[in-house]
Design an enzyme around this catalytic site. Structure first.
Site, mmCIF file in Angstrom:
data_model
loop_
_atom_site.group_PDB
_atom_site.id
_atom_site.type_symbol
_atom_site.label_atom_id
_atom_site.label_comp_id
_atom_site.label_asym_id
_atom_site.label_seq_id
_atom_site.Cartn_x
_atom_site.Cartn_y
_atom_site.Cartn_z
ATOM 1 N N GLN A 1 131.596 24.800 81.374
ATOM 2 C CA GLN A 1 130.620 24.288 81.975
ATOM 3 C C GLN A 1 129.992 25.823 82.963
ATOM 4 O O GLN A 1 130.486 27.058 82.759
ATOM 5 C CB GLN A 1 130.899 23.887 83.294
ATOM 6 C CG GLN A 1 132.232 24.006 84.008
ATOM 7 C CD GLN A 1 133.583 23.286 84.693
ATOM 8 O OE1 GLN A 1 133.695 23.856 85.640
ATOM 9 N NE2 GLN A 1 133.662 22.459 83.968
ATOM 10 N N HIS B 1 128.687 27.352 86.777
ATOM 11 C CA HIS B 1 128.274 27.222 88.192
ATOM 12 C C HIS B 1 126.541 27.805 88.589
ATOM 13 O O HIS B 1 127.106 28.949 88.303
ATOM 14 C CB HIS B 1 129.305 27.128 89.246
ATOM 15 C CG HIS B 1 130.059 26.564 88.838
ATOM 16 N ND1 HIS B 1 130.300 25.394 88.803
ATOM 17 C CD2 HIS B 1 131.302 27.129 88.366
ATOM 18 C CE1 HIS B 1 131.762 24.966 88.067
ATOM 19 N NE2 HIS B 1 132.339 26.250 88.162
ATOM 20 N N GLU C 1 134.790 30.685 92.564
ATOM 21 C CA GLU C 1 136.013 30.154 92.783
ATOM 22 C C GLU C 1 137.452 31.320 91.915
ATOM 23 O O GLU C 1 136.953 31.903 91.341
ATOM 24 C CB GLU C 1 136.245 29.103 91.628
ATOM 25 C CG GLU C 1 136.081 28.957 89.678
ATOM 26 C CD GLU C 1 135.720 27.879 89.525
ATOM 27 O OE1 GLU C 1 136.332 27.066 88.059
ATOM 28 O OE2 GLU C 1 134.315 26.887 90.455
ATOM 29 N N HIS D 1 132.240 28.617 81.150
ATOM 30 C CA HIS D 1 133.726 28.707 80.954
ATOM 31 C C HIS D 1 134.039 27.231 80.685
ATOM 32 O O HIS D 1 133.314 26.931 81.615
ATOM 33 C CB HIS D 1 134.311 29.680 82.743
ATOM 34 C CG HIS D 1 134.036 28.690 83.710
ATOM 35 N ND1 HIS D 1 132.713 29.127 84.338
ATOM 36 C CD2 HIS D 1 134.654 27.632 84.365
ATOM 37 C CE1 HIS D 1 132.795 28.311 84.924
ATOM 38 N NE2 HIS D 1 134.147 27.287 85.393
ATOM 39 N N ARG E 1 127.342 21.223 82.548
ATOM 40 C CA ARG E 1 128.176 21.420 81.594
ATOM 41 C C ARG E 1 127.100 21.722 80.996
ATOM 42 O O ARG E 1 126.163 21.560 79.862
ATOM 43 C CB ARG E 1 128.178 19.628 81.140
ATOM 44 C CG ARG E 1 129.632 19.035 82.287
ATOM 45 C CD ARG E 1 129.876 18.883 82.672
ATOM 46 N NE ARG E 1 130.912 17.933 83.859
ATOM 47 C CZ ARG E 1 130.442 17.365 85.162
ATOM 48 N NH1 ARG E 1 129.710 17.158 85.066
ATOM 49 N NH2 ARG E 1 131.844 17.084 85.661
#
Length: 403
Positions: free
Chosen positions: A99, A101, A136, A267, A286
């Site tokens: 995926q 972001h 993240e 990642h 995804r």
């Protein structure tokens, strides 16, 4: 006004979750035997933590909305208007989807575009669940394996030459003729791969799996990516993303080590249990190892083609309070270890404390509020508490906003 609130958190059961990882961190038994994938601590609308009040249970989200400045702190309330982070325990029994972001601008535009198209938030084809970006940090609590970032050119060339399948050899040559820069070669190869006919690529998988089987050995996953490709092939036999270890870096973390991921980095978390702290978003596009929607056009639009290998952030284990420093404005993750020593913490914004070992007692500066926390307990503390004193013997992790 109270500032201390023990949290009742939602456990999300996804097929890739493990049955024991989160239970072990919490010091509980998973009686249901369901795959416990993520435990969410925070105020995300999809699964906000719940708290007990005199008049019954309320969500942390609604509590903060009614008391923003007192609970978040004036600066955090002005900058974000809500709790800007989401804190999770994540436990992967099998690989998560590959995926990526979006950044803030991409998220805002994508969210508005899909709203304008009247695509329901829970629609299969929905890409954007909110208008936030999702940087993240992942901290390993057990040995933890991840795929992260495009490999260097020479590594990708070596592994596909070793695989030696005519189709991929031709795709490598096509990418070389396009003459991308050294640090964009693998990303460009991936773009070319994604634009190939999916049926044609899948028709090659039997040959690929036979070659992978011959090339696998007893070395670690990071030393020989064909070992991880073999593992993925057993779980996703009809997915061409089983070859991702040949073009994405394999990262193996020891407990206490962490990686930080910004927008655009392809990642996947492969196996292990850890703490994940991110901006308060659920935006995920995804790329493979999934039965969920894959939007190739949008995926390519937000994925960075540059080679990237994350810096391994390592706990120095010297101080009672250690912070994993990242560029993120929304969050900072710290480890607190105490042994019969009172520790002082100054608050600039709200925090969530999760105890993973032992027992600690947290008290505000006035002594009016105090909370006795054991393994598995989590506590939200509003910024209005201003100062904390922590004593006892144990280990806790603190999610907060950088000062």
């Amino acid at each position: 006004m109270r500032y201390f609130y023990k949290l009742d958190n939602t456990i999300r059961t996804y097929p890739w979750g493990s049955k024991q990882g989160i239970a072990s961190v919490l010091g509980k038994k998973n009686i249901s035997n369901d795959p416990w994938a993520e435990l969410w601590m925070g105020a995300h609308p999809a699964a906000p933590s719940m708290i007990d009040k005199a008049d019954g249970k309320v969500s942390l989200l609604s509590l903060i909305e009614a008391n923003q400045e007192l609970l978040l702190g004036k600066k955090t309330a002005a900058a974000f208007g809500s709790l800007p982070f989401l804190f999770k325990i994540l436990s992967a029994g099998s690989p998560l989807s590959i995926q990526v972001h979006p950044n803030s601008e991409q998220a805002k535009k994508g969210f508005a575009r899909e709203n304008h198209a009247n695509i329901p938030l829970d629609d299969y084809a929905r890409n954007y669940k909110d208008e936030n970006h999702k940087p993240e940090i992942m901290l390993a609590l057990t040995p933890f394996t991840a795929l992260c970032g495009f490999r260097k050119k020479e590594e990708t060339l070596h592994f596909f030459e070793t695989l030696h399948i005519d189709f991929f050899d031709a795709l490598i040559q096509k990418t070389l003729r396009q003459n991308p820069s050294e640090d964009e070669f693998t990303g460009s190869f991936y773009e070319n791969l994604l634009q190939e006919n999916e049926g044609s690529v899948r028709s090659l998988l039997d040959n690929c799996k036979a070659r992978i089987q011959k090339l696998s050995d007893g070395r670690s996953l990071s030393e020989n990516p064909f070992n991880l490709a073999l593992k993925l092939a057993a779980q996703y036999p009809s997915d061409s993303a089983i070859l991702a270890p040949l073009y994405l870096n394999i990262i193996e973390l020891n407990p206490g080590q962490a990686i930080y991921l910004s927008a655009g980095i392809l990642h996947a978390y492969v196996e292990g249990t850890g703490l994940e702290l991110m901006a308060n978003s659920d935006n995920v596009l995804r790329a493979g190892l999934t039965g969920k929607h894959i939007d190739k056009k949008e995926l390519l639009a937000i994925t960075s083609v540059k080679s990237f290998s994350p810096v391994i952030l390592t706990d120095d284990k010297k101080d009672s309070l250690f912070s994993y420093k990242t560029p993120a404005k929304e969050f900072e993750l710290s480890r607190l270890s105490i042994k019969n020593k009172k520790t002082h913490i100054q608050l600039a914004a709200a925090v969530i404390i999760l105890v993973t070992e032992g027992r600690i007692i947290v008290t505000d500066k006035s002594g009016n509020e105090s909370s006795d926390l054991s393994q598995g307990d989590s506590l939200f503390i509003g910024a209005g508490a201003e100062e904390l004193f922590v004593e006892g013997e144990g280990t806790a992790y603190i999610a907060g906003v950088p000062v």
